[in-house]
Design a protein around this motif. Structure first.
Motif, PDB file in Angstrom:
ATOM      1  N   UNK A 139     -12.031  20.034  19.083  1.00 29.92           N
ATOM      2  CA  UNK A 139     -12.463  18.974  18.169  1.00 29.92           C
ATOM      3  C   UNK A 139     -12.905  17.732  18.928  1.00 29.92           C
ATOM      4  N   UNK A 140     -12.288  17.448  20.072  1.00 35.09           N
ATOM      5  CA  UNK A 140     -12.694  16.300  20.884  1.00 35.09           C
ATOM      6  C   UNK A 140     -14.093  16.522  21.455  1.00 35.09           C
ATOM      7  N   UNK A 141     -14.328  17.714  21.993  1.00 38.30           N
ATOM      8  CA  UNK A 141     -15.635  18.041  22.551  1.00 38.30           C
ATOM      9  C   UNK A 141     -16.703  18.003  21.461  1.00 38.30           C
ATOM     10  N   UNK A 142     -16.382  18.585  20.303  1.00 34.27           N
ATOM     11  CA  UNK A 142     -17.334  18.621  19.192  1.00 34.27           C
ATOM     12  C   UNK A 142     -17.713  17.218  18.734  1.00 34.27           C
ATOM     13  N   UNK A 151      -2.818   1.364  33.008  1.00 37.11           N
ATOM     14  CA  UNK A 151      -4.019   1.576  33.826  1.00 37.11           C
ATOM     15  C   UNK A 151      -5.146   2.079  32.927  1.00 37.11           C
ATOM     16  N   UNK A 152      -6.361   1.911  33.418  1.00 45.08           N
ATOM     17  CA  UNK A 152      -7.537   2.282  32.650  1.00 45.08           C
ATOM     18  C   UNK A 152      -8.322   3.344  33.420  1.00 45.08           C
ATOM     19  N   UNK A 153      -8.837   4.320  32.665  1.00 45.11           N
ATOM     20  CA  UNK A 153      -9.490   5.472  33.273  1.00 45.11           C
ATOM     21  C   UNK A 153     -10.805   5.757  32.564  1.00 45.11           C
ATOM     22  N   UNK A 154     -11.859   6.028  33.335  1.00 49.32           N
ATOM     23  CA  UNK A 154     -13.098   6.513  32.728  1.00 49.32           C
ATOM     24  C   UNK A 154     -13.012   8.031  32.663  1.00 49.32           C
ATOM     25  N   UNK A 155     -13.599   8.559  31.587  1.00 46.55           N
ATOM     26  CA  UNK A 155     -13.543   9.997  31.323  1.00 46.55           C
ATOM     27  C   UNK A 155     -14.935  10.543  31.052  1.00 46.55           C
ATOM     28  N   UNK A 156     -15.187  11.747  31.516  1.00 45.04           N
ATOM     29  CA  UNK A 156     -16.431  12.436  31.171  1.00 45.04           C
ATOM     30  C   UNK A 156     -16.295  12.957  29.738  1.00 45.04           C
ATOM     31  N   UNK A 157     -17.382  13.503  29.205  1.00 46.13           N
ATOM     32  CA  UNK A 157     -17.312  14.050  27.843  1.00 46.13           C
ATOM     33  C   UNK A 157     -16.471  15.315  27.775  1.00 46.13           C
ATOM     34  N   UNK A 158     -16.050  15.837  28.919  1.00 43.63           N
ATOM     35  CA  UNK A 158     -15.140  16.985  28.986  1.00 43.63           C
ATOM     36  C   UNK A 158     -13.739  16.547  29.398  1.00 43.63           C
ATOM     37  N   UNK A 159     -13.497  15.222  29.355  1.00 43.46           N
ATOM     38  CA  UNK A 159     -12.196  14.608  29.634  1.00 43.46           C
ATOM     39  C   UNK A 159     -11.715  14.821  31.065  1.00 43.46           C
ATOM     40  N   UNK A 219     -19.808   8.413  29.038  1.00 44.13           N
ATOM     41  CA  UNK A 219     -18.464   8.171  29.522  1.00 44.13           C
ATOM     42  C   UNK A 219     -17.695   7.320  28.517  1.00 44.13           C
ATOM     43  N   UNK A 220     -16.395   7.505  28.532  1.00 41.50           N
ATOM     44  CA  UNK A 220     -15.494   6.691  27.729  1.00 41.50           C
ATOM     45  C   UNK A 220     -14.394   6.180  28.641  1.00 41.50           C
ATOM     46  N   UNK A 221     -13.562   5.288  28.089  1.00 42.64           N
ATOM     47  CA  UNK A 221     -12.424   4.762  28.849  1.00 42.64           C
ATOM     48  C   UNK A 221     -11.173   4.893  27.993  1.00 42.64           C
ATOM     49  N   UNK A 222     -10.059   5.192  28.638  1.00 47.56           N
ATOM     50  CA  UNK A 222      -8.784   5.251  27.942  1.00 47.56           C
ATOM     51  C   UNK A 222      -7.743   4.502  28.755  1.00 47.56           C
ATOM     52  N   UNK A 223      -6.684   4.070  28.096  1.00 49.18           N
ATOM     53  CA  UNK A 223      -5.588   3.352  28.752  1.00 49.18           C
ATOM     54  C   UNK A 223      -4.359   4.243  28.726  1.00 49.18           C
ATOM     55  N   UNK A 224      -3.639   4.248  29.848  1.00 53.34           N
ATOM     56  CA  UNK A 224      -2.394   5.012  29.924  1.00 53.34           C
ATOM     57  C   UNK A 224      -1.487   4.334  30.942  1.00 53.34           C
ATOM     58  N   UNK A 225      -0.284   3.989  30.496  1.00 54.81           N
ATOM     59  CA  UNK A 225       0.714   3.354  31.363  1.00 54.81           C
ATOM     60  C   UNK A 225       0.174   2.129  32.098  1.00 54.81           C
TER      61      UNK A 225
END
Length: 151
Positions: free
Chosen positions: A60-63, A9-17, A1-7
């Protein structure tokens, strides 16, 4: 899992986003590597990230994620910048920024990074930028502090 920030707020993401969780507090997900994505249009729990450019090629993100995980290097990654398809980089262990350029020849690039780090870095607190975007001319540049890895 990864985390990203948007507006804000923070979100965890799977490897498929796929968006898994949301929080107002960055500390909630501090155990996960931060990922900087292309411009985001919409994020919602249970949905895949929607990008401003609806035609964004996510391959490219998935790869990138798959290559890092399969190579066993993902556990050391603290942040990944994949906002630009041909300017991908990641920070490893708060000591090394690895500039990959395009996500092609990943196995070769990752092996080259390991080889360069084994030759150039000792056990001291050296921070460095390793650029393997051009496999014929890889570079190693020592930097003074971890903060310099961000730029």
């Amino acid at each position: 899992m990864t985390v990203t920030e948007h507006n804000g707020k923070f979100y965890t993401l799977s490897d498929r986003f796929l968006v898994l969780e949301e929080s107002d507090n960055a500390e909630t997900f501090s155990a996960f590597p931060k990922v900087i994505l292309p411009e985001i249009a919409h994020l919602a729990v249970g949905e895949t990230v929607e990008f401003e450019n609806g035609e964004t090629d996510l391959t490219y993100l998935f790869d990138l994620m798959q290559s890092l995980k399969q190579s066993g290097r993902f556990d050391d990654v603290v942040s990944i910048d994949c906002a630009r398809k041909f300017g991908v980089s990641y920070v490893r262990g708060d000591r090394f920024r690895v500039e990959l350029g395009a996500v092609s020849d990943m196995e070769t690039k990752l092996e080259l990074v390991d080889l360069i780090l084994a030759r150039k870095v000792g056990d001291d607190a050296t921070c460095a930028v390793v650029n393997v975007s051009n496999l014929k001319k890889p570079t190693f540049r020592a930097v003074g502090t971890p903060e310099l890895l961000l730029g």
